[in-house]
Design a protein around this motif. Sequence first.
Motif, PDB file in Angstrom:
ATOM      1  N   ALA A  80       1.034  -1.541   0.154  1.00 27.87           N
ATOM      2  CA  ALA A  80      -0.174   0.059   0.210  1.00 27.87           C
ATOM      3  C   ALA A  80       1.567   1.299  -0.132  1.00 27.87           C
ATOM      4  CB  ALA A  80      -1.260   0.253   1.373  1.00 27.87           C
ATOM      5  N   GLN A  81       2.294   1.697   0.693  1.00 26.63           N
ATOM      6  CA  GLN A  81       3.010   2.583   1.025  1.00 26.63           C
ATOM      7  C   GLN A  81       3.530   2.639  -0.210  1.00 26.63           C
ATOM      8  OE1 GLN A  81       6.833   2.822   3.140  1.00 26.63           O
ATOM      9  NE2 GLN A  81       5.591   3.760   4.252  1.00 26.63           N
ATOM     10  N   LYS A  82       3.787   2.037  -1.213  1.00 28.92           N
ATOM     11  CA  LYS A  82       4.602   1.361  -2.575  1.00 28.92           C
ATOM     12  C   LYS A  82       3.829   2.017  -4.034  1.00 28.92           C
ATOM     13  CE  LYS A  82       8.080  -1.951  -1.842  1.00 28.92           C
ATOM     14  NZ  LYS A  82       8.837  -3.121  -2.630  1.00 28.92           N
ATOM     15  N   GLU A  83       2.380   1.977  -3.450  1.00 27.30           N
ATOM     16  CA  GLU A  83       1.502   2.140  -3.904  1.00 27.30           C
ATOM     17  C   GLU A  83       0.951   3.771  -4.309  1.00 27.30           C
ATOM     18  OE1 GLU A  83      -2.441   0.150  -4.046  1.00 27.30           O
ATOM     19  OE2 GLU A  83      -1.167  -1.960  -5.314  1.00 27.30           O
ATOM     20  N   ARG A  84       1.063   4.318  -3.266  1.00 23.68           N
ATOM     21  CA  ARG A  84       0.678   5.338  -2.265  1.00 23.68           C
ATOM     22  C   ARG A  84       1.639   6.669  -2.523  1.00 23.68           C
ATOM     23  NH1 ARG A  84      -1.421   4.641   1.985  1.00 23.68           N
ATOM     24  NH2 ARG A  84       0.793   4.083   2.653  1.00 23.68           N
ATOM     25  N   MET A  85       3.084   5.841  -2.519  1.00 25.00           N
ATOM     26  CA  MET A  85       4.239   6.856  -3.345  1.00 25.00           C
ATOM     27  C   MET A  85       4.456   6.364  -4.702  1.00 25.00           C
ATOM     28  SD  MET A  85       5.150   7.934  -0.772  1.00 25.00           S
ATOM     29  CE  MET A  85       6.697   9.047  -1.472  1.00 25.00           C
ATOM     30  N   ALA A  86       3.924   6.014  -5.399  1.00 28.91           N
ATOM     31  CA  ALA A  86       4.078   6.333  -7.150  1.00 28.91           C
ATOM     32  C   ALA A  86       2.913   6.910  -7.651  1.00 28.91           C
ATOM     33  CB  ALA A  86       3.611   4.674  -7.423  1.00 28.91           C
ATOM     34  N   ASN A  87       2.159   6.998  -6.637  1.00 31.06           N
ATOM     35  CA  ASN A  87       0.953   8.363  -7.486  1.00 31.06           C
ATOM     36  C   ASN A  87       0.236   9.086  -6.353  1.00 31.06           C
ATOM     37  OD1 ASN A  87      -1.454   9.399  -9.016  1.00 31.06           O
ATOM     38  ND2 ASN A  87      -2.794   8.251  -8.023  1.00 31.06           N
ATOM     39  N   VAL A  88       0.939  10.159  -5.185  1.00 31.53           N
ATOM     40  CA  VAL A  88       0.552  10.681  -4.689  1.00 31.53           C
ATOM     41  C   VAL A  88       0.557  12.202  -5.074  1.00 31.53           C
ATOM     42  CG1 VAL A  88       1.919  11.781  -2.661  1.00 31.53           C
ATOM     43  CG2 VAL A  88       2.248   9.838  -2.429  1.00 31.53           C
ATOM     44  N   GLU A  89      -0.630  12.803  -4.549  1.00 38.02           N
ATOM     45  CA  GLU A  89      -0.680  14.069  -5.391  1.00 38.02           C
ATOM     46  C   GLU A  89      -0.595  15.680  -3.786  1.00 38.02           C
ATOM     47  OE1 GLU A  89      -4.437  13.965  -7.092  1.00 38.02           O
ATOM     48  OE2 GLU A  89      -3.694  12.588  -8.391  1.00 38.02           O
ATOM     49  N   THR A  90      -0.036  16.086  -3.695  1.00 38.90           N
ATOM     50  CA  THR A  90      -0.167  17.419  -2.800  1.00 38.90           C
ATOM     51  C   THR A  90      -0.606  18.570  -3.444  1.00 38.90           C
ATOM     52  OG1 THR A  90       2.418  18.489  -3.911  1.00 38.90           O
ATOM     53  CG2 THR A  90       1.626  16.189  -2.618  1.00 38.90           C
ATOM     54  N   LEU A  91      -1.369  18.997  -2.725  1.00 37.32           N
ATOM     55  CA  LEU A  91      -1.872  20.274  -2.430  1.00 37.32           C
ATOM     56  C   LEU A  91      -1.331  21.427  -1.071  1.00 37.32           C
ATOM     57  CD1 LEU A  91      -3.508  22.023  -4.634  1.00 37.32           C
ATOM     58  CD2 LEU A  91      -5.563  21.608  -2.827  1.00 37.32           C
ATOM     59  N   ILE A  92      -0.691  22.728  -1.743  1.00 38.05           N
ATOM     60  CA  ILE A  92      -1.014  23.741  -0.424  1.00 38.05           C
ATOM     61  C   ILE A  92      -1.869  24.083  -0.244  1.00 38.05           C
ATOM     62  CG2 ILE A  92       0.372  25.695  -0.431  1.00 38.05           C
ATOM     63  CD1 ILE A  92       2.256  24.727  -2.819  1.00 38.05           C
ATOM     64  N   MET A  93      -2.183  24.908   1.126  1.00 37.12           N
ATOM     65  CA  MET A  93      -2.743  25.090   1.831  1.00 37.12           C
ATOM     66  C   MET A  93      -2.695  26.209   2.449  1.00 37.12           C
ATOM     67  SD  MET A  93      -6.289  23.566   3.525  1.00 37.12           S
ATOM     68  CE  MET A  93      -5.472  23.292   5.540  1.00 37.12           C
ATOM     69  N   ASN A  94      -3.297  27.239   2.239  1.00 38.06           N
ATOM     70  CA  ASN A  94      -2.668  28.680   3.070  1.00 38.06           C
ATOM     71  C   ASN A  94      -3.632  28.309   4.270  1.00 38.06           C
ATOM     72  OD1 ASN A  94      -0.402  29.359   2.205  1.00 38.06           O
ATOM     73  ND2 ASN A  94      -1.505  30.740   0.270  1.00 38.06           N
ATOM     74  N   ARG A  95      -2.820  29.069   5.994  1.00 39.04           N
ATOM     75  CA  ARG A  95      -4.046  29.208   6.561  1.00 39.04           C
ATOM     76  C   ARG A  95      -3.258  31.010   7.549  1.00 39.04           C
ATOM     77  NH1 ARG A  95      -3.296  23.205   8.940  1.00 39.04           N
ATOM     78  NH2 ARG A  95      -5.134  22.278   7.581  1.00 39.04           N
ATOM     79  N   GLY A  96      -4.405  30.986   8.027  1.00 37.36           N
ATOM     80  CA  GLY A  96      -4.015  32.168   8.800  1.00 37.36           C
ATOM     81  C   GLY A  96      -4.239  33.720   7.808  1.00 37.36           C
ATOM     82  N   ALA A  97      -4.405  34.426   8.024  1.00 36.41           N
ATOM     83  CA  ALA A  97      -4.048  35.947   6.956  1.00 36.41           C
ATOM     84  C   ALA A  97      -1.881  36.502   6.858  1.00 36.41           C
ATOM     85  CB  ALA A  97      -4.664  37.266   7.929  1.00 36.41           C
ATOM     86  N   HIS A  98      -1.837  36.378   5.869  1.00 36.95           N
ATOM     87  CA  HIS A  98      -0.787  36.899   4.791  1.00 36.95           C
ATOM     88  C   HIS A  98      -0.452  38.763   5.812  1.00 36.95           C
ATOM     89  CE1 HIS A  98      -0.174  34.560   1.630  1.00 36.95           C
ATOM     90  NE2 HIS A  98      -1.269  34.389   2.009  1.00 36.95           N
ATOM     91  N   GLY A  99       0.742  38.295   6.554  1.00 38.47           N
ATOM     92  CA  GLY A  99       1.905  39.262   7.133  1.00 38.47           C
ATOM     93  C   GLY A  99       1.058  39.525   8.194  1.00 38.47           C
TER      94      GLY A  99
END
Length: 358
Positions: A80-99
């Motif tokens: 399961a880990q190998k399958e996951r690492m072969a097709n991992v997708e990432t998304l950047i998410m910001n929290r809090g206010a800039h500055g």
Amino acid sequence: VRTESPLISRTTTTMPGVVSTMAPQDYLNLMLSVGAASLSIYMLLRPGGSQQQRGGGSSSSAESLGGGPLKRSKSEKKMAQKERMANVETLIMNRGAHGTEDFRVHVLAKGGGETVAEVSLWHDIPLAADDSLFNFICEIPKCTRKKYEIATKESVTPIKQDTKKGVLREFKKGDIFFNYGCFPRTWENPRKIDDGTGYPGDNDPLDVCEIGMRQFKTGEIRPVKVLGILAMIDDDETDWKIVCIDAQDRWASELNDVDDCERLLPGTLDLIREWFRTYKIPDGKPPNKFAFDEKFLPATFAHKIIHETHQEWLHLVGADDDDNLHLPGKDKLKCDTVDRDTKIVKNLSAANLADLAD
């Protein structure tokens, strides 16, 4: 959907009490944050909803990515880990206010079991993208000046804007002209004196300067080719600066070492050195110094330093003394991608590199 997101869990469990005491503007801001978090989960879960990162994305054990039944055989977990690492997708998410001091950049990862969880940019992202490339985590995009860095003492080690005496830091010198960040699963040991520089490490992941043509986002993960390294001495600490180029950059196929940089992109390395020499002068500090006669050392020497700092990270994670850093626990060392990182950086590191520094 399983998620370790503090924002999501907080808004679902405490919303009634929060709403009753909020001003209309604060309520609107909270609703926008919840909406953004929900959209992030949707984008990760829908088929083809997010762009897959090249070269490794996120990482780690089945438990850290939140996937699958709790009772599984060891062979099933590894598969399961190998399958996951072969097709991992990432998304950047910001929290809090800039500055603000509350602003954080988190990375969510979707595993093969359609589960979503936050990942640690320092500990979960594989160091090696493949047998010759490394995963670069962008903290400060080129042509910007806010000093973002991985929060090594916080849970899941997100990216935050550095502060000094309660003030958010920016480069007073001006915008930086290269993408600046670090390599995951590396650590410059503050208790170990470097034989080449005579100074200990700075207690941070290995710094990286990416000199390609594109500007990357804070939190973006890119496979890069290592070209060389510069040994800066900052406040009596060794602060190595890896020089690399994005694997998809127009120049990547023609640049393999610092000599190629001097030949094809003359002046680039000198500008990097002068940037680091002078960027603290506007703060009233003296110029930084450099070891090895201020030379940029070749890619072979850079691979040696990557190997050494990865070994220091392995020792850090496996030790009881955490230096007040947020660490994933010793079980992380059993992860298949950690073993793969260790083998690759060892193979790229040569035994006689000390002669190259003479």
